[in-house]
Design a protein around this motif. Structure first.
Motif, PDB file in Angstrom:
ATOM      1  N   GLY A  83       0.726  -1.112  -0.045  1.00 37.82           N
ATOM      2  CA  GLY A  83      -0.032   0.114  -0.007  1.00 37.82           C
ATOM      3  C   GLY A  83       0.849   1.215  -0.134  1.00 37.82           C
ATOM      4  N   PRO A  84       0.171   2.160   0.319  1.00 41.90           N
ATOM      5  CA  PRO A  84       0.882   3.793   0.235  1.00 41.90           C
ATOM      6  C   PRO A  84       2.187   3.777   1.130  1.00 41.90           C
ATOM      7  CG  PRO A  84      -1.360   4.035   0.311  1.00 41.90           C
ATOM      8  CD  PRO A  84      -1.012   2.706   0.580  1.00 41.90           C
ATOM      9  N   ILE A  85       2.111   3.138   2.207  1.00 40.08           N
ATOM     10  CA  ILE A  85       3.369   3.226   3.313  1.00 40.08           C
ATOM     11  C   ILE A  85       4.531   2.631   2.607  1.00 40.08           C
ATOM     12  CG2 ILE A  85       2.750   0.910   4.231  1.00 40.08           C
ATOM     13  CD1 ILE A  85       3.695   2.212   6.821  1.00 40.08           C
ATOM     14  N   SER A  86       4.523   1.608   1.616  1.00 37.44           N
ATOM     15  CA  SER A  86       5.393   0.933   0.981  1.00 37.44           C
ATOM     16  C   SER A  86       6.432   2.055   0.029  1.00 37.44           C
ATOM     17  CB  SER A  86       5.120  -0.125  -0.019  1.00 37.44           C
ATOM     18  OG  SER A  86       4.231  -1.191   0.754  1.00 37.44           O
ATOM     19  N   GLN A  87       5.679   3.006  -0.758  1.00 33.38           N
ATOM     20  CA  GLN A  87       6.113   3.754  -1.494  1.00 33.38           C
ATOM     21  C   GLN A  87       7.113   4.988  -0.654  1.00 33.38           C
ATOM     22  OE1 GLN A  87       5.931   3.502  -4.837  1.00 33.38           O
ATOM     23  NE2 GLN A  87       4.948   1.567  -4.195  1.00 33.38           N
TER      24      GLN A  87
ATOM     25  N   THR B 230       4.009  -0.100  10.307  1.00 31.95           N
ATOM     26  CA  THR B 230       5.299   0.192  10.474  1.00 31.95           C
ATOM     27  C   THR B 230       5.852   0.018   9.192  1.00 31.95           C
ATOM     28  OG1 THR B 230       5.283  -0.713  12.673  1.00 31.95           O
ATOM     29  CG2 THR B 230       7.186  -1.173  11.387  1.00 31.95           C
ATOM     30  N   HIS B 231       7.002   0.888   8.891  1.00 33.27           N
ATOM     31  CA  HIS B 231       7.859   0.893   7.767  1.00 33.27           C
ATOM     32  C   HIS B 231       8.621  -0.277   7.933  1.00 33.27           C
ATOM     33  CE1 HIS B 231       6.550   4.827   5.993  1.00 33.27           C
ATOM     34  NE2 HIS B 231       6.676   5.305   7.329  1.00 33.27           N
ATOM     35  N   ALA B 232       8.458  -1.480   6.939  1.00 32.97           N
ATOM     36  CA  ALA B 232       9.157  -2.500   6.954  1.00 32.97           C
ATOM     37  C   ALA B 232      10.164  -2.775   5.865  1.00 32.97           C
ATOM     38  CB  ALA B 232       8.193  -3.514   6.935  1.00 32.97           C
ATOM     39  N   PHE B 233      11.261  -3.261   6.400  1.00 33.97           N
ATOM     40  CA  PHE B 233      12.381  -3.526   5.379  1.00 33.97           C
ATOM     41  C   PHE B 233      12.874  -4.957   5.464  1.00 33.97           C
ATOM     42  CE2 PHE B 233      12.267   0.803   6.627  1.00 33.97           C
ATOM     43  CZ  PHE B 233      12.173   1.371   5.620  1.00 33.97           C
TER      44      PHE B 233
END
Length: 322
Positions: free
Chosen positions: A150-154, A190-193
């Motif tokens: 979703g938008p958080i991924s960008q 949460t921004h996930a990497f």
């Protein structure tokens, strides 16, 4: 100062209880800033070591006053010590994968309950970093990956440059990705990497240090640590779908490779060979179909027919994030 905490304990039917430990930095009442999770599978030795050595390095930085006490950091080196102790990749009782059980279920099967315990401990952090392994055994060009949720991924893709890895890879989710820690972290904001080390099942302190340095650069960028670590790359961004597979199309057998991850190759260049297991004659020569760099290599001495032996990042796909 650093705190060693028991995140959760789970009774198991055949051995002693499974206890998952974490290491916290920053004040106990500080905002949840970064959670770093290591191995969930029993053969992810390098991933466990990266986290353990990162705990040591962060403890030194904290003692020197180079960490912001107002930003809490949690490091979980291993979630599945049970499997690692007996050299099993998955949960040995039913062969299930913990990283296909998120967000978990506290009344479910054992691996669902482990996923629930871990997710409860790491939920609510602004950033999540997971040390991952691929479904195929082999060596990677170290990189950080972001799954599109979703938008958080960008926004996460833009942040990923701060690690300083050679590559930032964008991945479109398949059906099973929705049950991974990375995907569910993002669902809960949460921004996930996902960080991929060079190899799996072995231990290279040199390779581990390179990955640790990248994670520390990201922590510096997020204001968690206050020091500048030299080096790093201006990351190349690519989509996972743009990687070109080279398979052992004709036969299986002994596998010999001529290149390493990161090497530049030209179309037609020999990458490896498949030899007959009876008389060692060459059954297939594996050649690069395009100009590019080796992104992934199969490493086992044997290879089956139709197995991916190499992945190539094409020169024409290379671009830098704006």
């Amino acid at each position: 100062m650093m705190r060693k905490v028991n995140l959760f304990t789970l009774d198991t039917p055949y051995r002693e209880p499974l206890t998952v430990l974490g290491y916290e930095f920053g004040r106990q009442d500080a905002e949840k800033c970064v959670a770093i999770v290591g191995s969930m599978r029993g053969n992810e030795v390098e991933q466990t070591y990266v986290c353990a050595d990162l705990v040591r390095r962060l403890a030194v930085l904290e003692e020197k006053g180079a960490m912001d006490p107002g930003k809490r950091v949690l490091v979980v080196p291993s979630v599945n010590a049970f499997s690692m102790n007996i050299s099993e990749r998955f949960w040995p009782v039913d062969k299930t994968d913990i990283n296909r059980m998120f967000p978990g279920y506290d009344l479910g099967e054992t691996t669902q309950r482990i996923a629930d315990g871990l997710f409860s401990a790491v939920q609510g952090y602004a950033y999540g970093v997971q040390l991952c392994s691929f479904y195929l055994p082999g060596d990677f060009q170290p990189h950080v990956r972001v799954t599109d949720a979703g938008p958080i991924s960008q926004e996460s893709l833009r942040m990923a440059d701060a690690f300083g890895f050679p590559y930032v890879v964008a991945k479109k989710p398949s059906s099973f990705d929705t049950t991974t820690l990375n995907y569910n972290w993002q669902v809960w904001d949460t921004h996930a990497f996902s960080v991929f080390v060079r190899d799996m099942g072995s231990l290279s302190t040199h390779n581990a240090t390179e990955v640790e340095d990248c994670i520390l650069r990201f922590l510096d960028d997020r204001g968690v640590v206050r020091f500048t670590l030299p080096g790093g790359f201006r990351s190349t961004h690519l989509d996972e779908s743009a990687l070109v597979d080279v398979r052992s199309e004709r036969a299986g057998g002994f596998f010999l490779r001529d290149v390493e991850p990161g090497e530049r190759v030209r179309a037609g260049q020999t990458l490896g060979q498949v030899l007959d297991a009876g008389d060692a004659h060459v059954k297939e020569m594996l050649a690069a179909p395009i100009d590019g760099r080796v992104f992934f290599c199969h490493v086992d001495p044997l290879i089956n027919q139709y197995t991916i032996a190499f992945k190539i990042a094409a020169e024409t796909t290379w671009s830098h994030a704006e």
